[in-house]
Design a protein around this motif. Sequence first.
Motif, PDB file in Angstrom:
ATOM      1  N   PHE A  21       0.847  -1.184   0.000  1.00 32.83           N
ATOM      2  CA  PHE A  21       0.000   0.000   0.000  1.00 32.83           C
ATOM      3  C   PHE A  21       0.886   1.238   0.000  1.00 32.83           C
ATOM      4  CE2 PHE A  21      -2.772  -3.153   2.025  1.00 32.83           C
ATOM      5  CZ  PHE A  21      -3.928  -3.003   1.270  1.00 32.83           C
ATOM      6  N   THR A  22       0.421   2.313  -0.586  1.00 30.96           N
ATOM      7  CA  THR A  22       1.166   3.564  -0.538  1.00 30.96           C
ATOM      8  C   THR A  22       0.896   4.251   0.800  1.00 30.96           C
ATOM      9  OG1 THR A  22      -0.610   4.906  -1.469  1.00 30.96           O
ATOM     10  CG2 THR A  22       0.910   3.849  -3.035  1.00 30.96           C
ATOM     11  N   ILE A  87      -9.170   0.739  -2.976  1.00 31.59           N
ATOM     12  CA  ILE A  87      -7.788   0.768  -2.496  1.00 31.59           C
ATOM     13  C   ILE A  87      -7.158  -0.617  -2.586  1.00 31.59           C
ATOM     14  CG2 ILE A  87      -6.369   1.045  -0.416  1.00 31.59           C
ATOM     15  CD1 ILE A  87      -8.257   3.381   0.336  1.00 31.59           C
ATOM     16  N   ILE A  88      -7.897  -1.638  -2.195  1.00 35.94           N
ATOM     17  CA  ILE A  88      -7.358  -3.006  -2.267  1.00 35.94           C
ATOM     18  C   ILE A  88      -7.159  -3.423  -3.720  1.00 35.94           C
ATOM     19  CG2 ILE A  88      -7.928  -5.435  -1.823  1.00 35.94           C
ATOM     20  CD1 ILE A  88      -8.930  -4.552   0.903  1.00 35.94           C
ATOM     21  N   ALA A  89      -8.071  -3.033  -4.603  1.00 32.96           N
ATOM     22  CA  ALA A  89      -7.911  -3.353  -6.026  1.00 32.96           C
ATOM     23  C   ALA A  89      -6.685  -2.651  -6.613  1.00 32.96           C
ATOM     24  CB  ALA A  89      -9.170  -2.958  -6.792  1.00 32.96           C
ATOM     25  N   LYS A 118      -2.922 -11.806  -3.142  1.00 34.31           N
ATOM     26  CA  LYS A 118      -3.889 -10.736  -2.930  1.00 34.31           C
ATOM     27  C   LYS A 118      -4.231 -10.646  -1.446  1.00 34.31           C
ATOM     28  CE  LYS A 118      -5.995 -11.235  -7.477  1.00 34.31           C
ATOM     29  NZ  LYS A 118      -5.654  -9.981  -8.078  1.00 34.31           N
ATOM     30  N   VAL A 119      -4.501  -9.436  -1.009  1.00 36.88           N
ATOM     31  CA  VAL A 119      -4.943  -9.234   0.367  1.00 36.88           C
ATOM     32  C   VAL A 119      -6.462  -9.122   0.366  1.00 36.88           C
ATOM     33  CG1 VAL A 119      -2.809  -8.128   1.109  1.00 36.88           C
ATOM     34  CG2 VAL A 119      -4.688  -6.727   0.268  1.00 36.88           C
ATOM     35  N   ALA A 120      -7.032  -9.335   1.528  1.00 39.67           N
ATOM     36  CA  ALA A 120      -8.476  -9.202   1.698  1.00 39.67           C
ATOM     37  C   ALA A 120      -8.724  -8.305   2.904  1.00 39.67           C
ATOM     38  CB  ALA A 120      -9.113 -10.573   1.917  1.00 39.67           C
ATOM     39  N   SER A 121      -9.938  -7.894   3.062  1.00 39.16           N
ATOM     40  CA  SER A 121     -10.275  -7.080   4.225  1.00 39.16           C
ATOM     41  C   SER A 121     -11.339  -7.795   5.041  1.00 39.16           C
ATOM     42  CB  SER A 121     -10.789  -5.706   3.791  1.00 39.16           C
ATOM     43  OG  SER A 121     -11.988  -5.845   3.064  1.00 39.16           O
TER      44      SER A 121
END
Length: 157
Positions: A21-22, A87-89, A118-121
């Motif tokens: 992530f930035t 943001i996740i995409a 890939k991350v998930a939330s």
Amino acid sequence: MNKQEAARQAHQTDALQSLGFTQNEAAKLRRISMTLRRWHELECGIDGGCVERDETTGKAMWRSSYSGKLFPIQDRETGARKRLAAIIAARDGRIDNPRSKDAEQYIHATCRAMLAGKVASYIQTDPRGAALYIIRPGDIPEGQTVDSCYSRGICVY
């Protein structure tokens, strides 16, 4: 903000940046978490009333505890969930396409190998704690669901 809070926020930002992530996205994730936490508090109810959803339209309504009447209210939860998904995409797009200009700008070459997957939330609707967790690949053991071990992810608060 005191020194301890500043250190905690810096640690959280560093952890999110290590996932790809930035810094700007990490700040947005924190704001999303705070928005969702407040929304969940309002769903549980405060002295002035609570948030309810209309069963037929799905629109958010405020039920006043003084009059019992329903009033329309801005739906902050839906917007926060949409921003979170975007943001996740964006993060996953940088990881999937490491040669993109965005990936070259934000992800150091030595970190790319560690960022596979890939991350998930996970959104925790209980307002007594953090509302948002970022789940990394491998955080959920085989045969388990995210509901039982979401705390293994990165807590965003």
